[in-house]
Write a protein that holds these residues in place. Structure first.
Motif, PDB file in Angstrom:
ATOM      1  N   ILE A 143      52.746 -58.853 -34.865  1.00 24.79           N
ATOM      2  CA  ILE A 143      52.807 -59.457 -36.197  1.00 24.79           C
ATOM      3  C   ILE A 143      54.213 -59.994 -36.460  1.00 24.79           C
ATOM      4  O   ILE A 143      54.387 -61.104 -36.954  1.00 24.79           O
ATOM      5  N   ALA A 144      55.219 -59.215 -36.127  1.00 27.56           N
ATOM      6  CA  ALA A 144      56.603 -59.647 -36.334  1.00 27.56           C
ATOM      7  C   ALA A 144      56.899 -60.900 -35.514  1.00 27.56           C
ATOM      8  O   ALA A 144      57.554 -61.827 -36.005  1.00 27.56           O
ATOM      9  N   ALA A 145      56.413 -60.948 -34.273  1.00 26.51           N
ATOM     10  CA  ALA A 145      56.638 -62.121 -33.430  1.00 26.51           C
ATOM     11  C   ALA A 145      55.959 -63.355 -34.016  1.00 26.51           C
ATOM     12  O   ALA A 145      56.525 -64.458 -34.036  1.00 26.51           O
ATOM     13  N   LEU A 146      54.727 -63.183 -34.484  1.00 27.59           N
ATOM     14  CA  LEU A 146      54.021 -64.313 -35.103  1.00 27.59           C
ATOM     15  C   LEU A 146      54.730 -64.784 -36.379  1.00 27.59           C
ATOM     16  O   LEU A 146      54.844 -65.966 -36.640  1.00 27.59           O
ATOM     17  N   THR A 194      49.822 -48.937 -34.233  1.00 27.75           N
ATOM     18  CA  THR A 194      51.023 -49.523 -34.827  1.00 27.75           C
ATOM     19  C   THR A 194      51.796 -50.404 -33.842  1.00 27.75           C
ATOM     20  O   THR A 194      52.707 -51.124 -34.264  1.00 27.75           O
ATOM     21  N   ASP A 195      51.438 -50.373 -32.566  1.00 23.69           N
ATOM     22  CA  ASP A 195      52.107 -51.244 -31.606  1.00 23.69           C
ATOM     23  C   ASP A 195      51.806 -52.722 -31.910  1.00 23.69           C
ATOM     24  O   ASP A 195      52.526 -53.617 -31.468  1.00 23.69           O
ATOM     25  N   LYS A 196      50.743 -52.977 -32.674  1.00 24.02           N
ATOM     26  CA  LYS A 196      50.396 -54.348 -33.066  1.00 24.02           C
ATOM     27  C   LYS A 196      51.415 -54.917 -34.056  1.00 24.02           C
ATOM     28  O   LYS A 196      51.472 -56.115 -34.271  1.00 24.02           O
ATOM     29  N   MET A 206      48.211 -69.039 -36.705  1.00 18.75           N
ATOM     30  CA  MET A 206      49.074 -67.865 -36.564  1.00 18.75           C
ATOM     31  C   MET A 206      48.826 -66.872 -37.700  1.00 18.75           C
ATOM     32  O   MET A 206      48.797 -65.655 -37.481  1.00 18.75           O
ATOM     33  N   LEU A 207      48.623 -67.383 -38.914  1.00 19.96           N
ATOM     34  CA  LEU A 207      48.325 -66.490 -40.036  1.00 19.96           C
ATOM     35  C   LEU A 207      46.982 -65.788 -39.852  1.00 19.96           C
ATOM     36  O   LEU A 207      46.836 -64.611 -40.203  1.00 19.96           O
ATOM     37  N   GLU A 208      46.031 -66.489 -39.293  1.00 16.04           N
ATOM     38  CA  GLU A 208      44.737 -65.872 -38.988  1.00 16.04           C
ATOM     39  C   GLU A 208      44.910 -64.749 -37.966  1.00 16.04           C
ATOM     40  O   GLU A 208      44.289 -63.690 -38.092  1.00 16.04           O
TER      41      GLU A 208
END
Length: 124
Positions: free
Chosen positions: A113-116, A107-109, A90-92
């Motif tokens: 990131i927040a979900a991960l 920025t939609d990514k 997940m960190l990767e």
């Protein structure tokens, strides 16, 4: 070709055992821990360990086999190595998403990131 496959398999097993040892090695008694370290981490032969520990070669083999099973049992019950691998993946993914954002400005990514990050926090 067969030797290469078995060699890779043995290497994979040694890597797996060393990782299990990193997580659960402290749960082994000191004498077993030393034998296992010498065999798996220090790459000593059964005979070398037997001579050093003043026990039979078969005794060393039995200790290594028992330690291996104990470490696998700990992992089966506690799954620390599995959780570690999942968090690492997940960190990767977060790292890759950050690179994409910096390259493309998407920025939609950030939601991914927040979900991960939330998933990682749930694992802990």
């Amino acid at each position: 070709m067969q030797d290469t496959i078995s060699g890779d398999s043995k290497l994979d097993e040694l890597i797996y055992l060393s990782m299990l040892y990193d997580f659960y090695g402290e749960l082994l008694p000191d004498n077993k821990k030393q034998v296992f370290e010498d065999y798996v981490l220090n790459d000593l032969s059964l005979s070398e360990i037997a001579e050093h520990m003043n026990i039979s070669r078969q005794g060393v083999h039995d200790i290594v086999k028992r330690c291996t099973q104990e470490l696998k049992d700990y992992e089966e019950k506690l799954s620390l190595l599995k959780k570690f691998a999942k968090i690492k993946d997940m960190l990767e993914s977060i790292k890759n998403l950050c690179y994409k954002i910096s390259e493309t400005g998407e920025t939609d990514k950030l939601q991914e990131i927040a979900a991960l990050a939330d998933d990682i926090l749930k694992e802990l």
